[in-house]
Design a protein around this motif. Structure first.
Motif, PDB file in Angstrom:
ATOM      1  N   LEU A   1       5.546  18.607 -48.419  1.00  0.00           N
ATOM      2  CA  LEU A   1       5.656  18.436 -46.743  1.00  0.00           C
ATOM      3  C   LEU A   1       4.729  18.442 -45.724  1.00  0.00           C
ATOM      4  O   LEU A   1       4.527  17.441 -44.757  1.00  0.00           O
ATOM      5  N   GLN A   2       3.752  19.191 -45.694  1.00  0.00           N
ATOM      6  CA  GLN A   2       2.829  19.015 -44.640  1.00  0.00           C
ATOM      7  C   GLN A   2       2.413  17.622 -45.480  1.00  0.00           C
ATOM      8  O   GLN A   2       1.683  16.917 -44.643  1.00  0.00           O
ATOM      9  N   SER A   3       1.747  17.855 -46.583  1.00  0.00           N
ATOM     10  CA  SER A   3       1.003  16.184 -47.012  1.00  0.00           C
ATOM     11  C   SER A   3       1.899  14.997 -46.584  1.00  0.00           C
ATOM     12  O   SER A   3       1.406  14.361 -45.953  1.00  0.00           O
ATOM     13  N   PHE A   4       3.126  15.089 -46.619  1.00  0.00           N
ATOM     14  CA  PHE A   4       4.024  14.334 -46.108  1.00  0.00           C
ATOM     15  C   PHE A   4       3.977  13.717 -44.813  1.00  0.00           C
ATOM     16  O   PHE A   4       3.528  12.735 -44.727  1.00  0.00           O
ATOM     17  N   MET A   5       3.838  14.910 -43.917  1.00  0.00           N
ATOM     18  CA  MET A   5       3.866  14.479 -42.582  1.00  0.00           C
ATOM     19  C   MET A   5       2.450  14.125 -42.205  1.00  0.00           C
ATOM     20  O   MET A   5       2.287  13.267 -41.127  1.00  0.00           O
ATOM     21  N   LEU A   6       1.539  14.514 -42.800  1.00  0.00           N
ATOM     22  CA  LEU A   6      -0.150  14.186 -42.398  1.00  0.00           C
ATOM     23  C   LEU A   6      -0.156  12.855 -42.638  1.00  0.00           C
ATOM     24  O   LEU A   6      -0.750  11.941 -41.831  1.00  0.00           O
ATOM     25  N   LEU A   7       0.272  12.479 -43.231  1.00  0.00           N
ATOM     26  CA  LEU A   7       0.210  11.218 -44.644  1.00  0.00           C
ATOM     27  C   LEU A   7       0.883  10.606 -43.179  1.00  0.00           C
ATOM     28  O   LEU A   7       0.288   8.988 -43.101  1.00  0.00           O
ATOM     29  N   ALA A   8       2.311  10.912 -42.846  1.00  0.00           N
ATOM     30  CA  ALA A   8       2.789   9.852 -42.143  1.00  0.00           C
ATOM     31  C   ALA A   8       1.745  10.009 -40.909  1.00  0.00           C
ATOM     32  O   ALA A   8       2.446   8.388 -40.184  1.00  0.00           O
ATOM     33  N   VAL A   9       1.309  10.707 -39.927  1.00  0.00           N
ATOM     34  CA  VAL A   9       0.447  10.927 -38.892  1.00  0.00           C
ATOM     35  C   VAL A   9      -0.344   9.222 -38.823  1.00  0.00           C
ATOM     36  O   VAL A   9      -0.430   8.517 -38.421  1.00  0.00           O
ATOM     37  N   GLU A  10      -0.601   9.506 -40.548  1.00  0.00           N
ATOM     38  CA  GLU A  10      -1.762   8.465 -40.467  1.00  0.00           C
ATOM     39  C   GLU A  10      -1.456   6.804 -40.434  1.00  0.00           C
ATOM     40  O   GLU A  10      -1.937   6.188 -40.293  1.00  0.00           O
ATOM     41  N   ALA A  11      -0.008   6.919 -40.995  1.00  0.00           N
ATOM     42  CA  ALA A  11       0.590   5.587 -41.300  1.00  0.00           C
ATOM     43  C   ALA A  11       1.211   5.509 -39.403  1.00  0.00           C
ATOM     44  O   ALA A  11       1.829   4.322 -39.780  1.00  0.00           O
ATOM     45  N   GLY A  12       0.989   6.261 -38.788  1.00  0.00           N
ATOM     46  CA  GLY A  12       2.052   5.283 -37.241  1.00  0.00           C
ATOM     47  C   GLY A  12       3.010   6.329 -37.586  1.00  0.00           C
ATOM     48  O   GLY A  12       3.962   5.996 -35.924  1.00  0.00           O
ATOM     49  N   LEU A  13       3.430   7.305 -38.151  1.00  0.00           N
ATOM     50  CA  LEU A  13       4.824   7.476 -38.452  1.00  0.00           C
ATOM     51  C   LEU A  13       5.505   8.736 -37.339  1.00  0.00           C
ATOM     52  O   LEU A  13       3.827  10.044 -37.925  1.00  0.00           O
ATOM     53  N   ALA A  14       5.806   8.745 -37.292  1.00  0.00           N
ATOM     54  CA  ALA A  14       6.593  10.515 -36.298  1.00  0.00           C
ATOM     55  C   ALA A  14       7.557  11.365 -37.248  1.00  0.00           C
ATOM     56  O   ALA A  14       8.588  10.537 -37.649  1.00  0.00           O
ATOM     57  N   THR A  15       7.486  12.496 -37.623  1.00  0.00           N
ATOM     58  CA  THR A  15       8.281  13.684 -38.250  1.00  0.00           C
ATOM     59  C   THR A  15       8.694  14.495 -37.761  1.00  0.00           C
ATOM     60  O   THR A  15       8.376  15.477 -36.936  1.00  0.00           O
TER      61      THR A  15
END
Length: 221
Positions: free
Chosen positions: A149-163
């Motif tokens: 889940l942390q990996s997903f959330m950090l990748l989301a940040v890189e993609a301009g997304l928030a979680t």
């Protein structure tokens, strides 16, 4: 964006723009996050992504369930039942900071309950994730879920997304499992709201404080 920047930028966002997220982007992030480590390479995570009509249907179902006062039993304790000391203090402080950012007084139980119920609308997010795990798994494998889940959330940040990771969904396991068609050998761990941050949402003013390193860090040489 490097890893240090992504770690610093990631936080729990509780207000999202009405802007769709490309399902292909979500699927790509989910695949990339599967590079997260797991003991024995068990890869114990099972992920469901929801957008569009599916997400709208779940939000509608949850609104009905809550309006009816439906209650379900969580299948694990989200917090220790005997939570005490500085851990209890931290939980209280971040809750008060969140409600304070939204201008809600501690004495206003109705307003606090309304805000809590927004969890089950994913705070208006246009996309969501659920993570389930086989019931045979134990605490080490649950830590593997956290790494995914942390990996997903950090990748989301890189993609301009928030979680916003949401263990609160654990109190509605029957509804979520029934909606997702989760097989009985798996149990619900958490949900996650995903989307583009609404910078004007009052809840997003919160920046949760971190404990000073003197409380938790020991360096031996």
């Amino acid at each position: 964006m490097n890893v240090t920047e992504a770690v610093a930028a990631r936080r729990s966002v509780r207000g999202f723009l009405d802007r769709p997220v490309d399902p292909a982007l979500l699927a790509r992030l989910a695949r990339q996050a599967a590079q997260a480590p797991s003991g024995g390479n068990l890869q114990p995570w099972h992920i469901d992504l929801l957008t569009g009509e599916s997400l709208a249907a779940l939000k509608s179902l949850m609104a009905e369930r809550q309006a009816a006062g439906a209650l379900e039993a969580a299948q694990y304790d989200i917090y220790p039942r005997a939570l005490s000391g500085l851990y209890k203090d931290r939980r209280f402080q971040v809750g008060m900071a969140l409600y304070g950012a939204m201008g809600i007084e501690r004495s206003d139980a109705d307003a606090r309950n309304r805000e809590f119920r927004r969890n089950f609308q994913f705070f208006g997010a246009p996309a969501a994730l659920f993570c389930t795990v086989d019931r045979m798994m134990g605490p080490p494998q649950w830590s593997d879920l956290g790494m995914y889940l942390q990996s997903f959330m950090l990748l989301a940040v890189e993609a301009g997304l928030a979680t916003c990771a949401q263990e609160c969904w654990a109190i509605y396991p029957e509804t979520v499992d029934g909606f997702l068609g989760t097989p009985p050998e798996r149990m619900l761990f958490c949900g996650m709201a995903i989307g583009y941050e609404d910078a004007n949402a009052p809840a997003n003013r919160l920046r949760a404080e971190r404990a000073p390193e003197e409380e938790w860090l020991t360096v031996r040489g």
